[in-house]
Design a protein around this motif. Structure first.
Motif, mmCIF file in Angstrom:
data_model
loop_
_atom_site.group_PDB
_atom_site.id
_atom_site.type_symbol
_atom_site.label_atom_id
_atom_site.label_comp_id
_atom_site.label_asym_id
_atom_site.label_seq_id
_atom_site.Cartn_x
_atom_site.Cartn_y
_atom_site.Cartn_z
ATOM 1 N N ARG A 388 -12.500 6.760 21.462
ATOM 2 C CA ARG A 388 -11.640 7.326 20.440
ATOM 3 C C ARG A 388 -10.659 6.267 19.899
ATOM 4 N NH1 ARG A 388 -10.087 12.587 19.298
ATOM 5 N NH2 ARG A 388 -8.174 12.565 18.082
ATOM 6 N N GLU A 389 -10.049 5.532 20.836
ATOM 7 C CA GLU A 389 -9.108 4.475 20.427
ATOM 8 C C GLU A 389 -9.820 3.409 19.588
ATOM 9 O OE1 GLU A 389 -6.309 4.802 24.438
ATOM 10 O OE2 GLU A 389 -7.496 2.986 24.093
ATOM 11 N N TRP A 390 -11.030 3.113 20.025
ATOM 12 C CA TRP A 390 -11.817 2.086 19.324
ATOM 13 C C TRP A 390 -12.129 2.512 17.890
ATOM 14 C CZ3 TRP A 390 -13.162 -2.764 19.170
ATOM 15 C CH2 TRP A 390 -14.283 -3.150 18.451
ATOM 16 N N ILE A 391 -12.635 3.748 17.728
ATOM 17 C CA ILE A 391 -12.995 4.199 16.377
ATOM 18 C C ILE A 391 -11.740 4.334 15.511
ATOM 19 C CG2 ILE A 391 -14.033 6.085 15.038
ATOM 20 C CD1 ILE A 391 -15.756 6.653 17.568
ATOM 21 N N ALA A 392 -10.645 4.811 16.124
ATOM 22 C CA ALA A 392 -9.413 5.013 15.354
ATOM 23 C C ALA A 392 -8.888 3.686 14.817
ATOM 24 C CB ALA A 392 -8.357 5.680 16.238
ATOM 25 N N ASP A 393 -8.960 2.634 15.637
ATOM 26 C CA ASP A 393 -8.410 1.363 15.170
ATOM 27 C C ASP A 393 -9.009 0.172 15.919
ATOM 28 O OD1 ASP A 393 -6.983 -0.566 13.958
ATOM 29 O OD2 ASP A 393 -5.025 0.002 14.787
ATOM 30 N N PRO A 394 -10.220 -0.226 15.517
ATOM 31 C CA PRO A 394 -10.878 -1.342 16.208
ATOM 32 C C PRO A 394 -10.075 -2.645 16.104
ATOM 33 C CG PRO A 394 -12.372 -0.299 14.631
ATOM 34 C CD PRO A 394 -11.027 0.287 14.399
ATOM 35 N N GLN A 395 -9.317 -2.791 15.016
ATOM 36 C CA GLN A 395 -8.632 -4.064 14.776
ATOM 37 C C GLN A 395 -7.482 -4.322 15.750
ATOM 38 O OE1 GLN A 395 -9.774 -6.431 12.777
ATOM 39 N NE2 GLN A 395 -11.513 -5.090 12.295
ATOM 40 N N THR A 396 -6.961 -3.250 16.351
ATOM 41 C CA THR A 396 -5.905 -3.465 17.340
ATOM 42 C C THR A 396 -6.518 -3.974 18.638
ATOM 43 O OG1 THR A 396 -4.624 -1.711 16.365
ATOM 44 C CG2 THR A 396 -4.033 -2.324 18.604
ATOM 45 N N ILE A 397 -7.691 -3.424 18.970
ATOM 46 C CA ILE A 397 -8.340 -3.806 20.224
ATOM 47 C C ILE A 397 -9.024 -5.162 20.097
ATOM 48 C CG2 ILE A 397 -10.172 -3.151 21.834
ATOM 49 C CD1 ILE A 397 -9.460 -0.197 21.092
ATOM 50 N N LYS A 398 -9.703 -5.385 18.977
ATOM 51 C CA LYS A 398 -10.469 -6.627 18.792
ATOM 52 C C LYS A 398 -10.165 -7.175 17.402
ATOM 53 C CE LYS A 398 -15.073 -8.309 20.012
ATOM 54 N NZ LYS A 398 -16.333 -7.973 20.676
ATOM 55 N N PRO A 399 -9.002 -7.792 17.242
ATOM 56 C CA PRO A 399 -8.590 -8.235 15.903
ATOM 57 C C PRO A 399 -9.618 -9.169 15.276
ATOM 58 C CG PRO A 399 -6.785 -8.474 17.479
ATOM 59 C CD PRO A 399 -8.016 -8.145 18.271
ATOM 60 N N GLY A 400 -9.939 -8.893 14.029
ATOM 61 C CA GLY A 400 -10.891 -9.742 13.323
ATOM 62 C C GLY A 400 -12.324 -9.273 13.441
ATOM 63 N N CYS A 401 -12.585 -8.280 14.309
ATOM 64 C CA CYS A 401 -13.962 -7.808 14.449
ATOM 65 C C CYS A 401 -14.406 -7.174 13.135
ATOM 66 C CB CYS A 401 -14.101 -6.839 15.620
ATOM 67 S SG CYS A 401 -13.533 -5.176 15.256
ATOM 68 N N LEU A 402 -15.712 -7.112 12.956
ATOM 69 C CA LEU A 402 -16.207 -6.735 11.640
ATOM 70 C C LEU A 402 -16.262 -5.226 11.412
ATOM 71 C CD1 LEU A 402 -18.904 -9.526 11.204
ATOM 72 C CD2 LEU A 402 -16.480 -9.542 10.627
ATOM 73 N N MET A 403 -15.742 -4.445 12.356
ATOM 74 C CA MET A 403 -15.675 -2.996 12.150
ATOM 75 C C MET A 403 -14.269 -2.633 11.667
ATOM 76 S SD MET A 403 -16.658 0.093 14.694
ATOM 77 C CE MET A 403 -15.719 1.611 14.777
ATOM 78 N N PRO A 404 -14.184 -2.082 10.463
ATOM 79 C CA PRO A 404 -12.858 -1.717 9.961
ATOM 80 C C PRO A 404 -12.418 -0.366 10.506
ATOM 81 C CG PRO A 404 -14.506 -1.285 8.288
ATOM 82 C CD PRO A 404 -15.249 -1.773 9.496
ATOM 83 N N SER A 405 -11.152 -0.063 10.325
ATOM 84 C CA SER A 405 -10.674 1.278 10.643
ATOM 85 C C SER A 405 -10.893 2.121 9.395
ATOM 86 C CB SER A 405 -9.188 1.231 10.986
ATOM 87 O OG SER A 405 -8.662 2.536 10.879
ATOM 88 N N PHE A 406 -11.454 3.324 9.588
ATOM 89 C CA PHE A 406 -11.719 4.169 8.416
ATOM 90 C C PHE A 406 -10.625 5.209 8.210
ATOM 91 C CE2 PHE A 406 -15.839 2.335 9.297
ATOM 92 C CZ PHE A 406 -16.209 1.925 8.037
#
Ligand code: CUA
Length: 424
Positions: A388-406
């Motif tokens: 849930r945390e990952w889908i809500a905001d991937p950039q906080t967990i893995k900054p720069g990763c290619l999955m954006p927060s929707f």
């Protein structure tokens, strides 16, 4: 702190080449069989020294699986001690605990090079300190008429054929030995990938390095074509019952250079854009083997972690059977599925059996069969808290990763997480 006792060298059927491995490799295996004994003792000693200096460290934060990695010595020395800390278990990533024939070859070579260079170090430093002490400056000796400031002037040597021959020949000899042993190790590690054939017990996997995760395609198993795609966690069968079950990896890159390195299973091999490399491994010890990308590949290079799970043949078959299935269809999750398919997740992710057929991001068909998310960074708990945390905001967990927060709303997030949690 749990430390594994190294099995006796004879207990490891490491030199048993897979049935379908080329004659070249077999010859190499036989050759090594006759020579490794002297190194085993040094390896054991180094293992003890390594353990004593805190070779395995457990210090993980609550949420991250492996944030602590220290490279103890340089890659240029033929290896490194990669220390990874895990949530609760200590992960051994020492090249001196090999669990696969190529890793054993690398460890043997490293120990020999350490022994040779260690000997040279002791000799050179010994002569240096002897000279410093013996010819140190002393108080001027006033009794001498010529005003010499030292009591002894070392004998001055102007050219000596025996000494010059010795210090030219010895390094050449040492370099020749290192070249020969290194060449033998390359020979053992780089075998030609054999053609798959029915009953070969071999596993063929294509590994694609992507920024910043690993895509695994199980191509063949026992000669049977499969083509199952998964991500970040590779399962392999162990060879603990006398049957060699080698794993042949075909390595490719989708973007930039990466490097596949699970230290206990094999040395590192680069994944190069536009080129296909290969490597092999085989272990008779079940368990989890961790590693990480060993070639700088961008912002999240350090979080491109690898997990190879060596299962018993039965467990492996169960895993494989499950991976072959299409995604679970749970009527209770119909709304969640509809929500997922309505979002742009489907442009990148694939869930086999649904309309989601993206191939840019990890395949989610059996997402919950994996222990971690974000390429080994965070646990994939059954409750879906981290998901849930990952889908809500991937950039906080893995900054720069290619999955954006929707920026999903809470109801949207609830539905999507509930659906993904059903994908066993
Ligand atoms: Cu991929 Cu570093």
């Amino acid at each position: 702190m749990v430390r594994e006792t190294p099995p006796a060298a004879s207990a490891l059927p490491l030199r048993r080449a897979p049935a379908n491995v080329s004659g070249k490799a077999l010859a190499a295996g036989v050759f090594v069989n006759q020579h490794p004994t002297g190194l085993t003792a040094i390896a054991r000693w180094l293992k003890i020294a390594h353990g004593a200096c805190g070779g395995q460290v457990a210090s993980a934060t609550r949420t991250r699986i492996a944030p602590t990695r220290i490279l103890l010595w340089s890659d240029a020395m033929g290896g490194g001690l990669l220390l990874a800390a895990a949530d609760s278990a200590v992960q051994n990533t020492s090249i001196f605990s090999p669990a696969s024939p190529p890793a054993q070859s690398v460890a043997n070579l490293s120990i020999l090079i350490f022994a040779i260079t260690g000997f040279i170090f002791v000799v050179v430093e010994g002569v240096l300190f002897y000279s410093i002490f013996k010819f140190r400056r002393r108080k001027p000796d006033r009794s001498k008429r010529n005003g010499s400031i030292g009591t002894t002037e070392p004998p001055q040597v102007y050219g000596s054929a025996p000494i010059e021959i010795a210090w030219t020949a010895a390094p050449i000899l040492i370099v020749v030995v290192i070249v020969l042993v290194s060449a033998r190790t390359l020979w053992e590690v780089n075998i030609d990938t054999p053609q798959p054939k029915p009953g070969d017990q071999a596993l063929y996997v294509t590994v694609v390095g992507k920024q910043w995760w690993w895509e695994y395609t199980i191509d063949q198993r026992n000669g049977q074509p499969l083509g199952i795609v998964t991500a970040n966690e590779l399962h392999i069968p162990v060879s603990d019952d006398g049957t060699p079950r080698p794993v042949f990896l075909t390595l490719k890159s989708a973007d930039v250079y990466h490097s596949f390195w699970v230290p206990r299973l094999a040395g590192k091999t680069a994944l190069v854009p536009g080129r296909t490399n290969s490597m092999w491994l085989q272990t008779d010890k079940p368990g989890l083997y961790v590693g990480q990308c060993a070639e700088y590949c961008g912002t999240q290079h350090a979080n491109m972690l690898q997990r190879v799970v060596a299962d018993s043949p039965e467990e492996f078959q169960r895993w494989l059977d499950n991976q072959q299935k299409l995604a679970v269809e749970d009527p209770a999750q119909a709304d969640g599925k509809a929500m997922f398919l309505s979002l742009s997740c489907v442009n990148c992710h694939r869930i086999r059996g649904t309309a989601a057929q993206g191939n840019y991001a990890p395949d989610l068909t059996h997402l919950m069969s994996r222990q971690t998310l974000a390429s080994g960074m965070i646990p994939n708990d059954r409750e879906g808290k981290h998901l849930r945390e990952w889908i809500a905001d991937p950039q906080t967990i893995k900054p720069g990763c290619l999955m954006p927060s929707f920026n999903l709303s809470k109801p949207q997030l609830d539905l999507v997480v509930a659906y993904l949690r059903s994908l066993d």
